[in-house]
Enzyme design. Structure first.
Site, mmCIF file in Angstrom:
data_model
loop_
_atom_site.group_PDB
_atom_site.id
_atom_site.type_symbol
_atom_site.label_atom_id
_atom_site.label_comp_id
_atom_site.label_asym_id
_atom_site.label_seq_id
_atom_site.Cartn_x
_atom_site.Cartn_y
_atom_site.Cartn_z
ATOM 1 N N ASP A 45 0.808 -1.377 -0.060
ATOM 2 C CA ASP A 45 -0.025 -0.098 -0.252
ATOM 3 C C ASP A 45 0.705 1.803 -0.007
ATOM 4 O O ASP A 45 1.769 1.390 -0.138
ATOM 5 C CB ASP A 45 -0.913 0.055 0.654
ATOM 6 C CG ASP A 45 -1.941 -0.721 1.373
ATOM 7 O OD1 ASP A 45 -1.893 -1.739 0.229
ATOM 8 O OD2 ASP A 45 -2.802 -1.467 2.160
ATOM 9 N N ASP A 46 0.705 2.235 -0.573
ATOM 10 C CA ASP A 46 0.478 4.155 -0.037
ATOM 11 C C ASP A 46 1.678 4.335 -1.350
ATOM 12 O O ASP A 46 1.798 5.486 -1.053
ATOM 13 C CB ASP A 46 1.152 4.030 1.469
ATOM 14 C CG ASP A 46 0.302 3.860 2.112
ATOM 15 O OD1 ASP A 46 -1.307 3.636 1.610
ATOM 16 O OD2 ASP A 46 0.426 3.573 3.768
ATOM 17 N N HIS A 80 -5.607 3.041 -4.514
ATOM 18 C CA HIS A 80 -5.970 2.976 -3.359
ATOM 19 C C HIS A 80 -6.107 5.305 -3.291
ATOM 20 O O HIS A 80 -5.401 5.523 -2.106
ATOM 21 C CB HIS A 80 -4.387 2.779 -2.658
ATOM 22 C CG HIS A 80 -4.222 2.767 -1.284
ATOM 23 N ND1 HIS A 80 -5.493 2.609 0.173
ATOM 24 C CD2 HIS A 80 -3.476 2.917 -0.387
ATOM 25 C CE1 HIS A 80 -4.893 2.309 0.961
ATOM 26 N NE2 HIS A 80 -3.748 3.132 1.435
ATOM 27 N N HIS A 132 -4.940 9.326 -0.554
ATOM 28 C CA HIS A 132 -4.821 8.841 0.536
ATOM 29 C C HIS A 132 -6.215 9.180 1.246
ATOM 30 O O HIS A 132 -5.498 9.060 2.579
ATOM 31 C CB HIS A 132 -3.090 8.083 0.998
ATOM 32 C CG HIS A 132 -2.937 7.418 2.249
ATOM 33 N ND1 HIS A 132 -3.214 7.118 3.559
ATOM 34 C CD2 HIS A 132 -3.302 6.459 2.096
ATOM 35 C CE1 HIS A 132 -3.436 6.119 4.325
ATOM 36 N NE2 HIS A 132 -2.719 5.344 3.007
ATOM 37 N N HIS A 134 3.348 -2.763 3.116
ATOM 38 C CA HIS A 134 3.582 -0.709 2.657
ATOM 39 C C HIS A 134 5.120 -0.617 2.212
ATOM 40 O O HIS A 134 5.799 -0.724 2.217
ATOM 41 C CB HIS A 134 3.054 -0.422 3.636
ATOM 42 C CG HIS A 134 1.812 0.128 4.134
ATOM 43 N ND1 HIS A 134 1.862 -0.720 5.364
ATOM 44 C CD2 HIS A 134 1.198 1.027 4.467
ATOM 45 C CE1 HIS A 134 0.959 -1.115 6.128
ATOM 46 N NE2 HIS A 134 0.234 0.098 4.940
#
Length: 285
Positions: free
Chosen positions: A83-84, A133, A137, A228
């Site tokens: 993620d991210d 995503h 964010h 992540h």
């Protein structure tokens, strides 16, 4: 700016359900208001966090959206997700490791970061899957329906343009669900992919071998594993130990697949004769 109200391009797909499912108009995460409070925090939740995000007649387009934590399967398959990103230093390191180990993964990309750091993924996503995503964010469960759609549309378009693959899954930031999260996912024909196990970087920051043992020991068939490729410094303990995790899982017979590939082998849980299909989950001891 893209028009968040315009209909999404993809047509409805049929996804086999995994461990979790949510129907449009209701999210069963516990018991009523207590569950909603657990998702969005204490105090009165914003209207966008409720099951139906607007007061008037409402239907998001599709009749339902799937929410998956993992998949029911006897096959030793695991979906590794990040993620991210993409972000400098971290994302290239992850890709280098995955390339060297010949591992597939699913990257849940933040659209704004993808546009800013497009060069980091050029030529590196062939074996991997890209998921949405959001654009910045942002916690979709606290946004209006219109703002949530904008967050997804801008990221969706950026991923398609830069990665060359249309995202099929949404991972909402922080794992927060709400009416806006679900209705926006419906508009884009997304399933919502959460996770079965996450890296506990803060817990094992000073004991990397214990983190490896935790991941390898707790991964089962159909697991979605959350990591992540950017964030606080403690998260590096997971990335620096991806190789022993990958090799440890392979030694146990696991194969790494994308979330879409994992979903394709999902099996419906077996039911006893006469079972109508409604069953209360039994909490762990």
């Amino acid at each position: 700016m893209d028009d968040p109200r315009a209909p999404a391009a993809p047509g409805r797909r049929a996804f086999i359900k995994g461990f979790g499912l949510a129907a449009a108009g209701a999210v069963t995460l516990g018991a009523g208001a207590e569950a909603v409070g657990a998702v969005v925090g204490s105090g009165n939740p914003p209207s966008s966090a409720m099951a139906v995000p607007i007061a008037g007649p409402w239907r998001p387009g599709s009749a339902h959206v799937d929410v998956v934590w993992g998949v029911d399967t006897a096959q030793k398959l695991v979906a590794l997700t990040f993620d991210d990103g993409p972000m400098p230093n971290w994302t290239p390191m992850v890709h280098d490791i995955l390339d060297a180990e010949r591992v597939k993964a699913t990257f849940f990309l933040v659209g704004e970061r993808l546009v800013r750091h497009a060069r980091l993924v050029h030529g590196r996503m062939d074996r991997h899957e890209a998921g949405n995503h959001t654009w910045q964010h942002q916690d979709l469960s606290r946004l209006s329906d219109e703002r949530a759609l904008e967050q997804l549309r801008r990221a969706h378009n950026a991923i398609g343009r830069i990665v060359g693959k249309e995202p099929r899954f949404l991972r909402p930031p922080f794992g927060h669900l709400g009416g806006t999260t679900l209705s926006a996912a419906c508009r884009f024909d997304y399933a919502i992919a959460l996770w079965s196990i996450k890296m506990l970087e803060k817990t094992y920051e000073d004991d990397p071998p214990a983190l490896v043992d935790y991941i390898v020991g707790n991964t089962g068939p159909g697991t979605i594993l959350l990591a992540h490729d950017t964030g606080d410094h403690d998260r590096l303990v997971a990335l620096r130990n991806l190789v022993p995790m990958i090799r440890g899982l392979r030694a146990k017979g696991f194969e790494f697949v994308t979330v879409s590939e994992l979903m394709s082998v999902s099996q419906a849980p077996s039911r006893a004769p006469g079972d109508g299909g409604l069953r209360r989950a039994v909490p762990p001891a």
